[in-house]
Design a protein around this motif. Structure first.
Motif, PDB file in Angstrom:
ATOM      1  N   LEU A   6       8.609   0.126  -6.566  1.00 19.30           N
ATOM      2  CA  LEU A   6       7.439  -0.638  -6.166  1.00 19.30           C
ATOM      3  C   LEU A   6       7.929  -1.993  -5.655  1.00 19.30           C
ATOM      4  O   LEU A   6       8.359  -2.851  -6.432  1.00 19.30           O
ATOM      5  N   VAL A   8       7.232  -5.485  -4.327  1.00 20.69           N
ATOM      6  CA  VAL A   8       6.097  -6.400  -4.446  1.00 20.69           C
ATOM      7  C   VAL A   8       6.357  -7.647  -3.603  1.00 20.69           C
ATOM      8  O   VAL A   8       7.243  -8.447  -3.922  1.00 20.69           O
ATOM      9  N   THR A  25       9.793  -2.732   3.884  1.00 22.50           N
ATOM     10  CA  THR A  25       9.569  -1.596   2.989  1.00 22.50           C
ATOM     11  C   THR A  25      10.192  -0.330   3.569  1.00 22.50           C
ATOM     12  O   THR A  25      10.845   0.451   2.857  1.00 22.50           O
ATOM     13  N   GLU A  38       7.154   2.327  -2.399  1.00 20.84           N
ATOM     14  CA  GLU A  38       5.827   1.872  -1.994  1.00 20.84           C
ATOM     15  C   GLU A  38       5.815   0.348  -1.949  1.00 20.84           C
ATOM     16  O   GLU A  38       6.298  -0.308  -2.872  1.00 20.84           O
ATOM     17  N   CYS A  40       3.642  -3.242  -1.806  1.00 23.67           N
ATOM     18  CA  CYS A  40       2.350  -3.796  -2.195  1.00 23.67           C
ATOM     19  C   CYS A  40       2.466  -5.318  -2.178  1.00 23.67           C
ATOM     20  O   CYS A  40       3.566  -5.868  -2.092  1.00 23.67           O
ATOM     21  N   GLN A  46      -3.863  -6.169   1.321  1.00 29.27           N
ATOM     22  CA  GLN A  46      -3.791  -4.879   0.636  1.00 29.27           C
ATOM     23  C   GLN A  46      -2.635  -4.073   1.217  1.00 29.27           C
ATOM     24  O   GLN A  46      -2.237  -4.305   2.361  1.00 29.27           O
ATOM     25  N   PRO A  47      -2.094  -3.113   0.455  1.00 30.17           N
ATOM     26  CA  PRO A  47      -2.498  -2.723  -0.895  1.00 30.17           C
ATOM     27  C   PRO A  47      -2.015  -3.707  -1.955  1.00 30.17           C
ATOM     28  O   PRO A  47      -0.952  -4.316  -1.811  1.00 30.17           O
ATOM     29  N   ASP A  48      -2.796  -3.867  -3.012  1.00 33.54           N
ATOM     30  CA  ASP A  48      -2.376  -4.730  -4.105  1.00 33.54           C
ATOM     31  C   ASP A  48      -1.437  -3.967  -5.040  1.00 33.54           C
ATOM     32  O   ASP A  48      -1.114  -2.795  -4.807  1.00 33.54           O
ATOM     33  N   ILE A  49      -0.992  -4.642  -6.097  1.00 35.19           N
ATOM     34  CA  ILE A  49       0.006  -4.033  -6.986  1.00 35.19           C
ATOM     35  C   ILE A  49      -0.542  -2.779  -7.655  1.00 35.19           C
ATOM     36  O   ILE A  49       0.149  -1.747  -7.753  1.00 35.19           O
ATOM     37  N   SER A  51      -2.740  -0.698  -6.581  1.00 35.25           N
ATOM     38  CA  SER A  51      -2.798   0.413  -5.618  1.00 35.25           C
ATOM     39  C   SER A  51      -1.411   0.992  -5.366  1.00 35.25           C
ATOM     40  O   SER A  51      -1.233   2.216  -5.285  1.00 35.25           O
ATOM     41  N   GLY A  52      -0.419   0.116  -5.225  1.00 36.21           N
ATOM     42  CA  GLY A  52       0.942   0.596  -5.026  1.00 36.21           C
ATOM     43  C   GLY A  52       1.443   1.392  -6.216  1.00 36.21           C
ATOM     44  O   GLY A  52       2.101   2.438  -6.059  1.00 36.21           O
ATOM     45  N   ARG A  55      -0.109   4.845  -6.181  1.00 39.10           N
ATOM     46  CA  ARG A  55       0.478   5.720  -5.163  1.00 39.10           C
ATOM     47  C   ARG A  55       1.757   6.362  -5.674  1.00 39.10           C
ATOM     48  O   ARG A  55       2.016   7.543  -5.408  1.00 39.10           O
TER      49      ARG A  55
END
Length: 257
Positions: A6, A8, A25, A38, A40, A46-49, A51-52, A55
């Motif tokens: 993830l 960020v 990414t 992913e 985030c 978006q996507p925020d954390i 949402s990531g 996924r």
């Protein structure tokens, strides 16, 4: 165990900066083909954390490696991101997770900063005379960071400046900040340009990842300094960008832990 990453980012209101984050990414995914990646964003886009995170869960991972795309460890890395990740983990207690450190002084970051400074010098001279221009002791370097109230992040920026300056055949060097820390960039530029043995050229290198309002504001402050001190040439370097070097620095952090 099936791991996923993830990534960020801080987030920006600038559309170009947001696109560049997702370019990075994709670069990171190429560096880590064995893991799903992913991207985030902490703020603004978006996507925020959450949402990531979801996924990655939907892709079947059982471990999430959280990689803050942050230059130094401060409030976002130590508090904001871990707090949101903990909230996510409460919804998926069977998913293991851990967070790697910020980019800081990863070798790839130091190399990229040196490259950006050399490019700034060479590009300015080619534009002026059509010839390459080597760095020498008539050139001063001013590194400028976003700034943080965290003293450790401030110290890390100062150490990074020393490391980068020692790689370059330049004269003086100084560190500055845009906000939340001292000294501020305009004051440092005035001080450097007003010295008795003032440099012929000052290269200002913003320590920023992507395009955004902050980069534009720093470039504006450099332009204002040039107006105040017409006897000195001021050059503003480029931001780091969505490069393979940055992706490799993130990869290094992920694989060290």
């Amino acid at each position: 165990m099936s791991s996923g990453v993830l990534l960020v980012g801080h987030g920006t209101r600038d559309a170009t900066g947001t696109d560049q984050f997702f370019e990075l990414t994709a670069q990171l995914q190429q560096c880590l083909p064995q893991w799903p990646v992913e991207g985030c964003l902490l703020e603004f886009q978006q996507p925020d954390i959450a949402s990531g995170w979801q996924r990655l869960v939907d892709r079947g991972v059982t471990e999430i490696r959280v990689a803050p795309l942050l230059l130094f460890a401060a409030g976002h890395a130590r508090q904001d991101i871990p707090t949101i990740i903990q909230e996510c983990s409460l919804r998926n207690p069977d998913i293991r997770h851990w967070q790697c450190g910020p980019l800081s002084r990863a070798p790839e970051m130091v190399d990229l900063l040196v490259q950006r400074i050399e490019q700034a010098a060479s590009g300015a001279e080619q534009e002026a005379s059509g010839a390459d221009w080597p760095l020498d002791d008539s050139v001063s370097l001013v590194m400028v960071g976003r700034g943080s109230y965290d003293p450790c992040a401030q110290a890390d920026m100062k150490i990074l400046t020393e490391v980068v300056a020692n790689r370059l055949p330049i004269g003086q060097h100084a560190v500055s900040f845009y906000a939340m820390a001292e000294p501020k960039l305009p004051a440092v530029l005035d001080q450097v340009a007003s010295q008795t043995d003032r440099p012929s050229t000052v290269i200002v290198q913003p320590h920023l990842l992507f395009q955004g309002r902050l980069y534009d504001a720093i470039a504006g402050q450099v332009s204002q300094a040039a107006s105040r001190h017409p006897e000195v040439r001021f050059i503003c370097g480029d931001y780091l960008g969505p490069t393979e070097s940055v992706a490799k620095a993130v990869q290094r952090r992920l694989q060290r832990t």
